[in-house]
Write a protein that holds these residues in place. Structure first.
Motif, PDB file in Angstrom:
ATOM      1  N   ARG B 177      -6.100  -5.009   2.711  1.00  0.00           N
ATOM      2  CA  ARG B 177      -6.317  -3.997   1.674  1.00  0.00           C
ATOM      3  C   ARG B 177      -6.904  -2.705   2.238  1.00  0.00           C
ATOM      4  N   ARG B 178      -7.457  -2.796   3.432  1.00  0.00           N
ATOM      5  CA  ARG B 178      -8.055  -1.589   4.018  1.00  0.00           C
ATOM      6  C   ARG B 178      -6.997  -0.641   4.562  1.00  0.00           C
ATOM      7  N   GLU B 179      -5.747  -1.146   4.694  1.00  0.00           N
ATOM      8  CA  GLU B 179      -4.706  -0.292   5.262  1.00  0.00           C
ATOM      9  C   GLU B 179      -3.905   0.394   4.167  1.00  0.00           C
ATOM     10  N   ALA B 180      -3.461   1.595   4.477  1.00  0.00           N
ATOM     11  CA  ALA B 180      -2.641   2.351   3.525  1.00  0.00           C
ATOM     12  C   ALA B 180      -1.367   1.573   3.242  1.00  0.00           C
ATOM     13  N   GLY B 181      -0.939   1.601   2.034  1.00  0.00           N
ATOM     14  CA  GLY B 181       0.314   0.945   1.680  1.00  0.00           C
ATOM     15  C   GLY B 181       0.205  -0.544   1.472  1.00  0.00           C
ATOM     16  N   SER B 182      -1.017  -1.071   1.475  1.00  0.00           N
ATOM     17  CA  SER B 182      -1.158  -2.531   1.349  1.00  0.00           C
ATOM     18  C   SER B 182      -0.868  -2.991  -0.074  1.00  0.00           C
TER      19      SER B 182
END
Lengths: 250, 250, 250, 250
Positions: B177-182
């Protein structure tokens, strides 16, 4: 005759009473369900030990009030109370079943016990919860209470209990705790009264008369070391008088 | 295909989500059991409505942490966790049975779900609770998790779920969830991916490759009005593609 | 004139009401202290925003009953209630001081508010808590209540409030919520009555007569979007009538 | 030299330890604030008795976890933890002020104490709470902990404590409780080590070498009858060696 007592009344790191000692005395255990006392690990331990010893497991349901130990009346909406009681019975039944048995009866605790002696709506709510969950479960209470009257009306099996250490009025009700002499402390006297009640003999009421109390279960206390000793004395007096002790629910 | 969602996550006077709307979309309801969310009256209402609609009831067990909504890891002793999970399943089962059905599966919530993906002792504790309570209950979780591996080792039926709105790595794990687009937000894209997953087609992974995800249940969210709309879109896309929707537990 | 409303009534992940919107309307904020609602983070946020806007912070103390939102009478021992109220005021005062102000008054919530209208022991307990904590703190309540009578006897400053949306009997008491017409819903009517009360004019009582209600503070509600609109209407009507709005506690 | 101990750790009907006995031994009382243990009535009683005896009152803040007695790590967001600590200090300070004194220092409890030895974000949160509430309050902890390092960086007064009954490594850290010999049980040995620490003499470390530990406060335990006896022995040994006992915070 059946002997019942309240068990599993610790919480987390806080113990209360000597559950193991009491389980060697009583035949029915009123087990706290995590609302006024008790927690899942205590419930597992007490139900497990109860089953090992052949002690019947009862759901000791109460108000959701650990801070007050379930001893404060809460003016909860009857529908919400009914749901809370179903929840508690179900939670305890899980542990009873894990231990190889199941919940065998329901007895309310503390302020809920006192309240449903006369509060029709809350009494009906607790009755409704038992009807919802399992209408074959007996309910334990005081003769003359709204709780047992409404339970009987609903077709539940009602079981009368007496208190080992309480004085009775000539009409068979409990002498109020506010009055002197309402609670007995002499172990021999208590044991003698229990033997009388268990063998169809009268006890002395608060006016000095003879009163027949014919309970199916006698409630003993266990939250102090002295209380466990009294409970043991009651049991051995009953056994000495030839009274067979076994759970009323079997 | 089965669609599951979290329900009954209000508490007392605080509602959360639109349980009734979601129950018209999903086939399996993960019902909060009063530890991280939910209360007895909500549990009665949601289980009652679930049974009316033919939605399967799952125990959405969590840490005892209403203040944190069960989203905070708690380093509870595994034996105590096991007991807390037994308690929660039993309490919910009471309402499921009052409603005429019973608990059909177990799915942990929030931080507990995440923790037992990798925390062997807590995963074993939750598995142990299901084994204690009813070893025929399926458990729902993420492929590759410690939770499903230990459940399978213990002989439980394991059920794989996928998340409708989450991106997947090429190896089939969730993008953090910390990454963009997750997390996906476009309803058409989400519905399309769900249809692919339900019909044996690949979806696009986070590196742009083709990934086959073959869940037995797809998790949709419902805690915002927009989320309910997406859930509806998923359901109608699946139905449009000829996918039959029914609880995995039947 | 002062306008007061209940704020900070969310809990953890569960919001309630629109605190920011209300803080732009009222001059005194009754802030929940974590017993019936609220939590430390909500208390920090609401007190911070109140101080920014020049809104006075009041301790909205209640029974320890999140499940019932403090709306259920609890028969707590008066000494324990007194301690619980001291605890709540102290906890809120910490946040008020962090924000640069301090707790300016005390107003009980829900069932506690209703109970101490007539329950002498509990009323005395809440009075005792204010005396314990800071006898310069004003207390807010209903004229004629045991709460304000005992507070005055104890030397506390008592402040009378009126309810913007409630009907009054000819004798100046509230019409019971159980009776039709007890709660007003028309924003113009409510605003008009508030203007009358703030400018020394009579309002119409439930029997059609003229009743002078002369509060130092008017309570508006804010737990629904419509309620916030009514509160705004009340404020703008008062301002339109030339009434200066400011906290009674300054 | 100062002696500190944990007090007020009962809850409702569940007592823990002998607060009165300990208050006759120690000079600083770490008083539970109602999150991991304690309740408003206990807080009033303990703070009242502490003030009578001249014992300094410290806020023994912990995780909101009565079921686990604050002994379980909770992965709470640092901002929420900061708010919970402010809340606890404020609540206790209310009772300290009612008793005629005020909170004199802050010492975290149990898992929070252990966690902020190394967890930078949670340590910073607790430091932030003290800064928020009153930056003149000293904080008590273990030399080398993140907690004391960050507190010092923030300009707080840091106070080193030692444990009367714990073994120390040659580098001056505590021997892990998992290792044999980590906890001492012999009252004479414990009293002797405390006297050495209080008079600038070395104690024997776990490798048999001489280690100088120079605390400003020594922590004794009191949750068992034996522990109270040991605490008394420590006090009388210190007094016998001419060490003056008084709160570090005065």
């Amino acid at each position: 005759m059946d002997l019942n007592a309240d068990l599993g009344e610790g919480y987390g790191s806080w113990p209360m009473g000597d559950d193991s000692a009491l389980l060697s005395v009583v035949t029915s255990a009123n087990v706290a369900c995590g609302f006024h006392a008790g927690d899942p690990s205590i419930m597992r331990r007490v139900t497990g030990e109860a089953v090992e010893r052949g002690v019947a497991i009862g759901a000791h349901v109460g108000y959701a009030d650990k801070a007050g130990f379930g001893r404060r009346f809460v003016d909860i909406e009857p529908a919400a109370l009914r749901d809370e009681v179903v929840y508690q019975i179900g939670a305890l039944d899980a542990f009873a079943r894990v231990a190889g048995d199941r919940v065998r009866y329901v007895k309310p605790h503390g302020a809920l016990y006192n309240t449903i002696g006369h509060h029709e709506e809350q009494a009906a709510a607790v009755v409704g919860a038992v009807v919802d969950y399992d209408r074959t479960l007996p309910v334990l209470g005081l003769p003359g209470s709204a709780w047992l009257r409404l339970a009987a009306d609903a077709g539940l099996t009602v079981v009368h209990e007496a208190f080992a250490d309480r004085a009775y009025t000539p009409s068979g009700t409990l002498v109020s705790r506010r009055e002197a002499g309402s609670v007995l402390h002499d172990a021999d006297e208590i044991a003698g009264r229990c033997t009388a009640m268990a063998t169809g003999q009268p006890i002395q009421d608060s006016a000095g008369g003879a009163l027949k109390v014919e309970p199916a279960s006698i409630c003993v206390h266990g939250d102090t070391p002295g209380a466990v000793d009294i409970a043991r004395r009651v049991r051995s007096a009953l056994e000495g008088a030839g009274v067979t002790l076994s759970p009323f629910s079997r």
